[in-house]
Write a protein that holds these residues in place. Sequence first.
Motif, short mmCIF file in Angstrom:
data_model
loop_
_atom_site.label_atom_id
_atom_site.label_comp_id
_atom_site.label_asym_id
_atom_site.label_seq_id
_atom_site.Cartn_x
_atom_site.Cartn_y
_atom_site.Cartn_z
N ASP A 66 -2.71 -3.77 -16.04
CA ASP A 66 -3.01 -2.91 -17.19
C ASP A 66 -3.63 -1.58 -16.76
OD1 ASP A 66 -5.42 -3.88 -16.33
OD2 ASP A 66 -6.14 -4.46 -18.32
N GLN A 67 -3.48 -1.23 -15.48
CA GLN A 67 -4.04 0.03 -14.99
C GLN A 67 -2.94 1.00 -14.61
OE1 GLN A 67 -6.72 -0.78 -11.79
NE2 GLN A 67 -7.99 -2.15 -13.00
N GLU A 68 -3.21 2.29 -14.85
CA GLU A 68 -2.27 3.35 -14.48
C GLU A 68 -2.98 4.29 -13.52
OE1 GLU A 68 0.55 5.15 -17.42
OE2 GLU A 68 -0.73 6.90 -17.07
N HIS A 69 -2.30 4.59 -12.42
CA HIS A 69 -2.87 5.49 -11.41
C HIS A 69 -1.91 6.65 -11.20
CE1 HIS A 69 -5.63 2.25 -10.26
NE2 HIS A 69 -4.58 1.45 -10.39
N GLU A 70 -2.40 7.87 -11.37
CA GLU A 70 -1.61 9.04 -11.01
C GLU A 70 -1.98 9.42 -9.60
OE1 GLU A 70 -1.24 12.32 -13.68
OE2 GLU A 70 -1.00 11.00 -15.42
N ALA A 71 -0.99 9.52 -8.74
CA ALA A 71 -1.22 9.78 -7.32
C ALA A 71 -0.50 11.05 -6.90
CB ALA A 71 -0.74 8.61 -6.47
N GLY A 72 -1.19 11.85 -6.09
CA GLY A 72 -0.62 13.06 -5.52
C GLY A 72 -0.59 12.96 -4.00
N ALA A 73 -0.13 14.01 -3.37
CA ALA A 73 0.01 14.02 -1.91
C ALA A 73 -1.27 13.56 -1.23
CB ALA A 73 0.39 15.42 -1.43
N THR A 109 0.85 -1.19 0.00
CA THR A 109 0.00 0.00 0.00
C THR A 109 0.89 1.24 0.00
OG1 THR A 109 -1.74 -1.17 1.19
CG2 THR A 109 -1.83 1.24 1.21
N PHE A 110 0.65 2.12 -0.96
CA PHE A 110 1.39 3.37 -1.11
C PHE A 110 0.57 4.49 -0.46
CE2 PHE A 110 2.52 0.64 -4.56
CZ PHE A 110 3.78 0.98 -5.01
N VAL A 111 1.20 5.27 0.38
CA VAL A 111 0.59 6.49 0.91
C VAL A 111 1.55 7.61 0.52
CG1 VAL A 111 -0.27 7.72 2.93
CG2 VAL A 111 -0.42 5.22 2.85
N LEU A 112 1.18 8.35 -0.52
CA LEU A 112 2.06 9.39 -1.04
C LEU A 112 1.97 10.62 -0.13
CD1 LEU A 112 4.01 9.94 -3.34
CD2 LEU A 112 2.11 10.94 -4.60
N ARG A 113 3.12 11.09 0.32
CA ARG A 113 3.18 12.24 1.22
C ARG A 113 3.51 13.52 0.48
NH1 ARG A 113 0.07 11.23 4.65
NH2 ARG A 113 0.90 12.98 5.76
N GLU A 114 4.43 13.45 -0.48
CA GLU A 114 4.86 14.63 -1.23
C GLU A 114 5.15 14.21 -2.67
OE1 GLU A 114 8.38 16.00 0.75
OE2 GLU A 114 7.29 16.61 2.54
N GLY A 115 4.92 15.12 -3.60
CA GLY A 115 5.22 14.86 -5.00
C GLY A 115 4.09 14.17 -5.72
N GLN A 116 4.41 13.63 -6.89
CA GLN A 116 3.43 12.92 -7.71
C GLN A 116 4.08 11.67 -8.26
OE1 GLN A 116 2.22 15.98 -10.59
NE2 GLN A 116 0.19 15.78 -9.69
N LEU A 117 3.28 10.60 -8.32
CA LEU A 117 3.74 9.32 -8.87
C LEU A 117 2.76 8.85 -9.92
CD1 LEU A 117 4.51 7.04 -5.77
CD2 LEU A 117 6.18 8.14 -7.25
N VAL A 118 3.26 8.07 -10.85
CA VAL A 118 2.39 7.25 -11.68
C VAL A 118 2.72 5.82 -11.26
CG1 VAL A 118 3.99 7.17 -13.64
CG2 VAL A 118 1.56 6.72 -13.99
N ILE A 119 1.67 5.07 -10.92
CA ILE A 119 1.82 3.69 -10.49
C ILE A 119 1.11 2.82 -11.52
CG2 ILE A 119 1.32 2.01 -8.67
CD1 ILE A 119 1.23 4.44 -6.72
#
Length: 157
Positions: free
Chosen positions: A76-83, A62-72
């Motif tokens: 076959d799914q892409e998730h853009e995640a922010g803080a 489980t990813f909990v993004l604190r700062e920045g932006q990720l693409v995970i």
Amino acid sequence: MSSDTSRVHVPSDGGDAVFLVGDTCTTLLRSERTNGEFSMIEAIVPADAGPPPHTHHNESETFVLREGQLVINADDQEHEAGADDVVHIPKGVEHSFRSLSQDEPARMHLMHAPAGVEDLCTEIGTPGERGVVGPPLNDTDVAAMGAAADKHGHSLG
């Protein structure tokens, strides 16, 4: 496994840090402190970087993004995640992630259930410092991860 599951406080400068496949990973909670139920790692991912596609066969992540932006990318799914976004990857799902930030690293907490990923980090990582961006991903890192993958229930690509 130790039975020391008493309350744990990890200060903001605590944990065991390693540089691992281009990231800085600091283990905050190890298996022996959670009775093997889960582990928690703080990861710092440099701008426009991230690990190669891989699969955890024994644990969910489980990813909990604190700062920045990720693409995970997961299957076959892409998730853009922010803080403050949360993304959960079940065990057995191939995934990768990349920092979308161009100037600053992404910082996140990774929770693994059950625990165990931290052992892979300790085995193949090199000593690091919490909060410090480490050296970029290189072929030696990927080879070390591939060599230790089976032992720790992982696969690359």
